[in-house]
Design an enzyme around this catalytic site. Structure first.
Site, PDB file in Angstrom:
ATOM      1  N   PHE A  83       0.726  -1.295   0.239  1.00 56.88           N
ATOM      2  CA  PHE A  83       0.052   0.027   0.185  1.00 56.88           C
ATOM      3  C   PHE A  83       1.180   1.091  -0.198  1.00 56.88           C
ATOM      4  O   PHE A  83       1.981   1.365   0.307  1.00 56.88           O
ATOM      5  CB  PHE A  83      -0.792   0.058   0.911  1.00 56.88           C
ATOM      6  CG  PHE A  83      -2.276  -1.123   1.292  1.00 56.88           C
ATOM      7  CD1 PHE A  83      -3.132  -0.281   0.248  1.00 56.88           C
ATOM      8  CD2 PHE A  83      -1.962  -2.250   2.251  1.00 56.88           C
ATOM      9  CE1 PHE A  83      -4.420  -1.556   0.917  1.00 56.88           C
ATOM     10  CE2 PHE A  83      -2.672  -3.427   2.186  1.00 56.88           C
ATOM     11  CZ  PHE A  83      -4.048  -2.544   0.727  1.00 56.88           C
ATOM     12  N   HIS A  90       1.230  14.088  12.545  1.00 53.68           N
ATOM     13  CA  HIS A  90       0.576  13.846  14.389  1.00 53.68           C
ATOM     14  C   HIS A  90      -1.361  13.323  13.629  1.00 53.68           C
ATOM     15  O   HIS A  90      -1.772  13.971  13.473  1.00 53.68           O
ATOM     16  CB  HIS A  90       0.391  15.581  14.573  1.00 53.68           C
ATOM     17  CG  HIS A  90       1.779  15.645  14.706  1.00 53.68           C
ATOM     18  ND1 HIS A  90       1.736  15.807  15.866  1.00 53.68           N
ATOM     19  CD2 HIS A  90       2.767  16.486  13.733  1.00 53.68           C
ATOM     20  CE1 HIS A  90       3.748  16.182  16.142  1.00 53.68           C
ATOM     21  NE2 HIS A  90       4.452  17.013  14.351  1.00 53.68           N
ATOM     22  N   HIS A  94       0.633   9.228  18.078  1.00 60.71           N
ATOM     23  CA  HIS A  94       1.672  10.201  17.830  1.00 60.71           C
ATOM     24  C   HIS A  94       2.548  10.323  18.575  1.00 60.71           C
ATOM     25  O   HIS A  94       2.680  10.880  19.724  1.00 60.71           O
ATOM     26  CB  HIS A  94       1.050  10.683  16.515  1.00 60.71           C
ATOM     27  CG  HIS A  94       0.702  11.746  16.897  1.00 60.71           C
ATOM     28  ND1 HIS A  94      -0.745  12.048  17.203  1.00 60.71           N
ATOM     29  CD2 HIS A  94       0.913  13.098  17.345  1.00 60.71           C
ATOM     30  CE1 HIS A  94      -1.081  13.248  17.585  1.00 60.71           C
ATOM     31  NE2 HIS A  94      -0.096  14.014  17.830  1.00 60.71           N
ATOM     32  N   HIS A 100       7.972  20.302  16.972  1.00 63.36           N
ATOM     33  CA  HIS A 100       7.001  20.043  16.414  1.00 63.36           C
ATOM     34  C   HIS A 100       5.964  21.727  17.185  1.00 63.36           C
ATOM     35  O   HIS A 100       5.319  22.645  16.586  1.00 63.36           O
ATOM     36  CB  HIS A 100       5.553  19.638  17.285  1.00 63.36           C
ATOM     37  CG  HIS A 100       4.293  19.249  17.094  1.00 63.36           C
ATOM     38  ND1 HIS A 100       3.720  19.400  15.655  1.00 63.36           N
ATOM     39  CD2 HIS A 100       3.091  18.927  17.924  1.00 63.36           C
ATOM     40  CE1 HIS A 100       2.738  20.150  15.970  1.00 63.36           C
ATOM     41  NE2 HIS A 100       2.521  19.467  17.176  1.00 63.36           N
TER      42      HIS A 100
END
Length: 271
Positions: A83, A90, A94, A100
């Site tokens: 796939f 996020h 996670h 961030h």
């Protein structure tokens, strides 16, 4: 019903789908019928999975797209299945790297591996979260935990358990948006986060909601305190009720892509 593009990919085993096929609605409809897998009880092996199964139906932060999944190789054509995945960093269970929240701070590949295996502390605020969607872990909650279980171990990972995952059966209640589209869910108070960093020397913190902060905190105090001090966070943890308040070890299978601000991770508790 699959889009024509997905049907063609599955039939032909085409190795290079378009970006639109991977990240667009085609990728989302591939698994649209799936629903979030419920949290499971602790196995007898002493290993508890603290990770939600990632599906397109799993709630994400408002405005973020759900993950997408497009078949690009099938066993009937070439002997292998594969796939192409599309998701924002996020998404699901996670990790938040310091970058961030803080420009120029540590990114995913720079996290110290020693910090990803740590004593696990679980602070249970589920009783007050059951009646207050904006409940937070406070200094009083930390002191109450210490009165019951002793000192927080050095270099621990501290997780908030609010019982929020029970709302996944109705994803809109997990997001819990008000009339202005603002989410309401528990988190850490900024003061508690600052205390855990400065006084307890933690390596990271986690929550069973979508944010380290409670949804109504306009200043993102917990994010700023944890990530600004170089610690990491893990959001949307599962099965915290299945591990003890103290005594387990957490193993965070953190992502390691260069320059990343975070990413889906597999989190285990060894009890």
């Amino acid at each position: 019903m699959c889009s024509p593009e997905i049907v063609r990919l599955a039939r032909d085993g085409a190795p290079r789908p378009s970006r639109r096929a991977v990240f667009g609605l085609a990728g989302l409809t591939a698994l649209a019928a799936m629903t979030p897998a419920p949290a499971v009880a602790a196995p007898r092996s002493g290993v508890v999975d603290l990770t939600h199964t990632l599906t397109p139906q799993l709630p994400v932060w408002p405005g973020n797209p759900p993950m997408g999944m497009v078949p690009v190789a099938v066993h009937a054509s070439g002997g292998f299945g594969q796939f192409a995945l599309g998701y924002w960093e996020h998404t699901g269970t996670h990790l938040d790297a310091p970058a961030h929240r803080v420009a120029g701070a540590a990114t995913t590949e720079a996290l110290a591996v020693d910090d990803l295996v740590a004593p696990l502390v679980v602070i249970d605020i589920s009783a007050k979260a059951a009646t207050d969607a904006d409940a937070v872990v406070t200094l009083a909650d930390i002191n109450d935990w210490r009165s019951r279980h002793g000192e927080i171990p050095d270099r621990a990972f501290v997780a908030m358990y609010s019982g929020w995952e029970q709302r996944l059966a109705a994803p809109s209640t997990f997001l819990n948006l008000d009339g202005n589209g603002k989410p309401h869910a528990p988190g850490f108070s900024g003061a508690a986060a600052e205390y855990l960093v400065a006084q307890c020397g933690i390596v990271g913190a986690g929550v069973d909601t979508l944010s380290l902060d409670c949804g109504i905190d306009p200043d993102y105090g917990a994010h700023t305190a944890f990530l600004g001090a170089g610690r990491y966070g893990v959001e949307m943890l599962a099965n915290l009720a299945a591990v003890p308040p103290k005594g387990a070890t957490v193993v965070v299978g953190a992502p390691k892509h260069a320059g990343g601000t975070g990413g889906p991770c597999r989190v285990l508790a060894l009890t």
